[in-house]
Design an enzyme around this catalytic site. Structure first.
Site, PDB file in Angstrom:
ATOM      1  N   ASP A  22       0.932  -1.258  -0.407  1.00 25.52           N
ATOM      2  CA  ASP A  22       0.210  -0.267  -0.130  1.00 25.52           C
ATOM      3  C   ASP A  22       0.936   0.984   0.131  1.00 25.52           C
ATOM      4  OD1 ASP A  22      -2.305   1.848   1.426  1.00 25.52           O
ATOM      5  OD2 ASP A  22      -1.436   1.588   3.048  1.00 25.52           O
ATOM      6  N   PHE A  23       0.356   2.499  -0.180  1.00 23.90           N
ATOM      7  CA  PHE A  23       0.861   3.985  -0.361  1.00 23.90           C
ATOM      8  C   PHE A  23       0.911   4.329   0.865  1.00 23.90           C
ATOM      9  CE2 PHE A  23       1.935   8.353  -1.197  1.00 23.90           C
ATOM     10  CZ  PHE A  23       3.213   7.872  -1.228  1.00 23.90           C
ATOM     11  N   ASP A  24      -0.330   5.052   0.917  1.00 26.24           N
ATOM     12  CA  ASP A  24      -0.197   5.944   2.976  1.00 26.24           C
ATOM     13  C   ASP A  24      -0.142   5.105   3.977  1.00 26.24           C
ATOM     14  OD1 ASP A  24      -0.955   8.664   1.438  1.00 26.24           O
ATOM     15  OD2 ASP A  24      -2.305   7.522   0.106  1.00 26.24           O
ATOM     16  N   ASP A 194      -1.825  -0.629   6.213  1.00 26.26           N
ATOM     17  CA  ASP A 194      -2.423  -0.016   6.959  1.00 26.26           C
ATOM     18  C   ASP A 194      -4.033  -0.037   7.661  1.00 26.26           C
ATOM     19  OD1 ASP A 194      -2.346   2.202   5.379  1.00 26.26           O
ATOM     20  OD2 ASP A 194      -2.123   3.591   6.913  1.00 26.26           O
TER      21      ASP A 194
HETATM   22 MG   LIG Z   1      -2.866   2.600   3.435  1.00 28.65          MG
END
Ligand SMILES: [Mg+2]
Length: 257
Positions: A22-24, A194
């Site tokens: 994932d990124f953020d 997350d």
């Molecule tokens: Mg995220």
């Protein structure tokens, strides 16, 4: 799960393994203004090195593809808008059923800007939109209620995310379909995430595991983590710094800088 045991199949045969993230909140710290989020220093280099070694390295995000392309290396497969847009091996694509929803999304964006309190940031993403309440969590309920009403009226789907709510075209893609597609026949795969938006990716790993793939679910800890997400973890890392440390371990040679 013991971490070195968990990483062993990746290190033993990287040419048969996929590393998906994932990124953020995973590669980038969560920041008040989403436009300013950037990969942590060292992430780009680590992803590039992993891409040279592994069968596949991919970033799977709710962000628009254009944002991901601006901040992540060419060698990495990118999936944006939860699978609606992608780039792989230099080719870009968009889900064919999504494009027709642009005018509908544009209308909803205009209505959101007119009807919601100014503190709710409306992010237009072409074939989808996000209502951000990061700086005003007290407006979470109002944003969700508005999203449910607006989406229901025009046929968009609502997806809760971290301090935000997303409105998507009714296209049958999510991080789970993306992960299954990217991993394909590979024998080993991990996903690092997350947030509740990552649950479909973890579910996809479970489906892959049922077919014999060796899988690893990594959850990035944060003050805002939900128990539902944490419960899926084989391994927990402490924030995006922890993701970077794990990516470096996947390069072999233990915990190098
Ligand atoms: Mg995220």
């Amino acid at each position: 799960v013991d971490r070195s045991d968990a990483l062993a199949p990746f290190l033993a045969d990287p040419r048969d393994a996929a590393v998906l993230v994932d990124f953020d909140g995973t590669l980038a710290a969560i920041v008040d203004d989403p436009a300013t989020a950037r990969p942590l220093p060292g992430v780009v280099e680590a992803l590039r090195a992993l891409a040279a070694r592994y069968a596949l390295v991919g970033v799977v995000s709710g962000r628009p593809l254009a944002f991901l392309e601006a901040h992540l290396p060419e060698e990495v497969a990118l999936s944006g808008l939860y699978g609606i847009e992608w780039r792989r091996d230099g080719d870009r694509g968009e889900h064919p059923a999504a494009a027709g929803w642009r005018p509908v999304v544009a209308d909803v964006v205009a209505r959101a800007r007119a009807e919601l309190p100014g503190e709710v940031e409306v992010e237009a993403k072409g074939t989808s939109l996000t209502l951000h309440v990061r700086r005003h969590p007290e407006l979470t309920g109002a944003a969700h209620a508005w999203a449910d009403g607006a989406a229901g009226a025009v046929g968009l789907h609502v997806r809760p995310a971290k301090r935000s709510v997303e409105l998507h075209p009714p296209v049958a893609v999510d991080k789970g379909t993306v992960v299954e597609g990217l991993v394909g026949p590979l024998g080993t795969a991990c996903f690092i995430g997350d947030d509740v938006g990552d649950l479909p990716a973890f579910d996809a790993l479970d489906r892959l595991a049922a077919r014999g793939c060796r899988t690893l679910r990594v959850v990035v800890q944060s003050p805002e983590i939900t128990p539902q997400v944490l419960a899926r973890a084989d391994v927990v890392v402490p924030g995006p710094d922890g993701t970077l440390a794990l990516l470096r371990e996947l390069l072999g040679g233990g915990k190098q800088p």
